[in-house]
Design an enzyme around this catalytic site. Structure first.
Site, PDB file in Angstrom:
ATOM      1  N   LYS A   1      36.844-172.030 -77.342  1.00  0.00           N
ATOM      2  CA  LYS A   1      35.759-171.761 -78.209  1.00  0.00           C
ATOM      3  C   LYS A   1      35.396-172.957 -79.200  1.00  0.00           C
ATOM      4  CE  LYS A   1      34.692-169.320 -82.095  1.00  0.00           C
ATOM      5  NZ  LYS A   1      35.169-168.400 -83.106  1.00  0.00           N
TER       6      LYS A   1
ATOM      7  N   LYS B   1      35.523-174.451 -86.094  1.00  0.00           N
ATOM      8  CA  LYS B   1      35.844-175.531 -86.972  1.00  0.00           C
ATOM      9  C   LYS B   1      37.542-175.359 -87.042  1.00  0.00           C
ATOM     10  CE  LYS B   1      33.460-173.151 -90.161  1.00  0.00           C
ATOM     11  NZ  LYS B   1      32.321-172.772 -89.690  1.00  0.00           N
TER      12      LYS B   1
ATOM     13  N   LYS C   1      43.809-166.456 -85.967  1.00  0.00           N
ATOM     14  CA  LYS C   1      43.956-167.298 -87.448  1.00  0.00           C
ATOM     15  C   LYS C   1      45.390-167.445 -87.736  1.00  0.00           C
ATOM     16  CE  LYS C   1      39.186-167.770 -88.521  1.00  0.00           C
ATOM     17  NZ  LYS C   1      38.291-167.640 -89.283  1.00  0.00           N
TER      18      LYS C   1
HETATM   19  N1  AQP Z   1      31.860-171.042 -80.178  1.00  0.00           N
HETATM   20  C1  AQP Z   1      30.802-169.997 -80.755  1.00  0.00           C
HETATM   21  N2  AQP Z   1      30.241-169.634 -79.600  1.00  0.00           N
HETATM   22  C2  AQP Z   1      29.227-168.522 -79.976  1.00  0.00           C
HETATM   23  N3  AQP Z   1      28.973-168.282 -81.004  1.00  0.00           N
HETATM   24  C3  AQP Z   1      29.599-168.755 -82.165  1.00  0.00           C
HETATM   25  N4  AQP Z   1      29.906-168.506 -83.512  1.00  0.00           N
HETATM   26  C4  AQP Z   1      30.790-169.249 -84.106  1.00  0.00           C
HETATM   27  N5  AQP Z   1      31.355-169.964 -83.077  1.00  0.00           N
HETATM   28  C5  AQP Z   1      30.810-169.686 -81.988  1.00  0.00           C
HETATM   29  C6  AQP Z   1      29.028-167.520 -84.252  1.00  0.00           C
HETATM   30  O1  AQP Z   1      28.629-168.276 -85.493  1.00  0.00           O
HETATM   31  C7  AQP Z   1      28.245-167.399 -86.180  1.00  0.00           C
HETATM   32  C8  AQP Z   1      28.845-167.541 -87.623  1.00  0.00           C
HETATM   33  O2  AQP Z   1      30.173-167.291 -87.680  1.00  0.00           O
HETATM   34  P1  AQP Z   1      31.082-167.638 -88.871  1.00  0.00           P
HETATM   35  O3  AQP Z   1      30.204-168.071 -90.046  1.00  0.00           O
HETATM   36  O4  AQP Z   1      32.013-166.558 -88.871  1.00  0.00           O
HETATM   37  O5  AQP Z   1      31.441-168.988 -88.252  1.00  0.00           O
HETATM   38  P2  AQP Z   1      32.773-169.015 -87.569  1.00  0.00           P
HETATM   39  O6  AQP Z   1      33.040-168.109 -86.616  1.00  0.00           O
HETATM   40  O7  AQP Z   1      34.000-168.824 -88.804  1.00  0.00           O
HETATM   41  O8  AQP Z   1      32.697-170.451 -87.052  1.00  0.00           O
HETATM   42  P3  AQP Z   1      33.929-170.969 -86.638  1.00  0.00           P
HETATM   43  O9  AQP Z   1      33.643-172.409 -86.630  1.00  0.00           O
HETATM   44  O10 AQP Z   1      34.997-170.344 -85.458  1.00  0.00           O
HETATM   45  O11 AQP Z   1      35.060-171.070 -87.930  1.00  0.00           O
HETATM   46  P4  AQP Z   1      36.449-170.755 -87.813  1.00  0.00           P
HETATM   47  O12 AQP Z   1      37.226-171.468 -87.350  1.00  0.00           O
HETATM   48  O13 AQP Z   1      36.410-170.824 -89.667  1.00  0.00           O
HETATM   49  O14 AQP Z   1      36.206-169.264 -87.579  1.00  0.00           O
HETATM   50  C9  AQP Z   1      28.884-165.834 -85.867  1.00  0.00           C
HETATM   51  O15 AQP Z   1      27.783-165.018 -85.452  1.00  0.00           O
HETATM   52  C10 AQP Z   1      29.699-166.299 -84.769  1.00  0.00           C
HETATM   53  O16 AQP Z   1      29.922-165.423 -83.694  1.00  0.00           O
END
Ligand code: AQP
Length: 326
Positions: free
Chosen positions: A191, A194, A112
């Site tokens: 991956k 968002k 990040k």
């Molecule tokens: N690409 C992915 N493949 C498999 N699992 C994924 N998860 C997120 N992206 C993938 C899983 O979703 C759950 C929720 O995670 P979160 O609320 O932390 O969402 P996140 O990881 O913040 O999603 P983003 O889109 O990747 O957000 P940013 O960009 O803000 O970090 C978790 O179990 C995660 O493993």
């Protein structure tokens, strides 16, 4: 088995969230041996969402989405993270004994930062709030995507250190990662995330899904050339929705050659629209009943608080944190 997982309301859920986590939530709640807790991590989302109306809306949307996708309040405790303030107290007890090096090694933070997100302390200490979330309910199993595995290890390390310092207090959890959906690729092949702007949302309308599918990056090899399905992210995305037989058929088509990627993208969009159609219908019904959704969250929070209070008390007593008689 006690199962716990959280998901951030930092935007609408995408396919990575669904296949990496939410789908497992539904499967795990079906087993009557499991006691499952799922929460909407709005305190975590504060590290990226800095708009009050938006955070409130995303939080309610997340609850509606989870219910529409199959989280069943009769079988799962569904609640909002900030409704359980005990977790923040536990967060400090854990943070106080966390070595800096443990957090400095966390890849999610480094990534990040590399994307230019500001280095707020909340982002850096995020894995410890996550540890508090998990440990507060004596969770044994945490369904997550591959990207969160390291954070579950951090939880185990900190819990083990606390237990070592103050005596057996916390249950050591383990991650539950399904290999086939461990890392869902985004439309650019990285991956799906968002922060990378490469997502396809679960509740996007079918026309938007189709548009996004058509933008999936593929190589420029000619139609007639045979292609290797392994490692191809379009194939990987298609496989998420396909039956094993459909997957095999597409793999054979890849190896034969003589097809265009556009055909596969159209088939993928079609499959995804069909796959999420029942959930989309349920979502519409739930969105018309926000009071019902709020009540489900309030009931979930009451149950979650009872458990978190018990664990927090155990940790406070163990660490010698003064508690006036109540
Ligand atoms: N690409 C992915 N493949 C498999 N699992 C994924 N998860 C997120 N992206 C993938 C899983 O979703 C759950 C929720 O995670 P979160 O609320 O932390 O969402 P996140 O990881 O913040 O999603 P983003 O889109 O990747 O957000 P940013 O960009 O803000 O970090 C978790 O179990 C995660 O493993």
């Amino acid at each position: 088995m006690r199962v716990l997982s959280g998901i951030q309301p930092s935007g609408r859920f995408h396919w990575g969230n669904y296949f990496g986590a939410i789908r497992q939530y539904i499967q795990l709640q079906e087993d009557p041996q499991n006691e499952v807790f799922y929460f909407i991590a709005n305190l975590h989302a504060l590290t990226s969402v800095r708009n009050r109306e938006q955070l409130e809306q995303y939080t309610l949307d997340a609850a509606i989405d989870l219910l529409a996708l199959g989280v069943d309040p009769d079988r799962a405790v569904l609640f909002v993270q900030s409704d359980v303030p005990e977790v923040c107290q536990l967060f400090w007890l854990l943070l106080a004994i966390t070595p800096m090096g443990l957090l400095e090694r966390c890849v999610a933070y480094k990534e990040k930062r590399a994307q230019g997100l500001p280095a707020d302390a909340g982002l850096f200490t995020y894995p410890i709030l996550q540890a508090a979330d998990i440990l507060a309910y004596d969770a044994e199993l945490v369904p997550v995507g591959e990207d969160q595995k390291q954070h579950i290890e951090v939880t185990r390390d900190v819990a083990a250190k606390f237990n070592h310092l103050f005596g057996e207090t916390f249950v050591l959890p383990r991650a539950y990662v399904l290999p086939e959906a461990a890392k869902v690729p985004g439309i650019d092949g990285q991956k799906m995330s968002k922060s990378y702007g490469n997502t396809i949302e679960v509740f996007d309308d079918p026309a938007t899904v189709r548009k996004k599918c058509m933008r999936i990056v593929t190589d420029s090899r000619p139609i007639e050339e045979p292609k290797d399905p392994e490692g191809d992210h379009l194939f990987q995305l298609y496989s998420l929705f396909a039956t094993p037989q459909e997957r095999e058929e597409l793999a054979a088509t890849y190896r034969r050659g003589g097809f265009g990627y556009a055909e596969v993208k159209r088939a993928l969009a079609q499959k995804a629209a069909e796959f999420f159609a029942p959930a989309r219908e349920r979502r519409q019904e739930l969105a018309a009943q926000p009071q019902r959704v709020r009540q489900i969250l309030a009931d979930g929070a009451a149950t979650a608080r009872r458990k978190a209070h018990e664990v927090l008390t155990r940790a406070q007593v163990a660490a010698g944190v003064f508690r006036s008689p109540s």
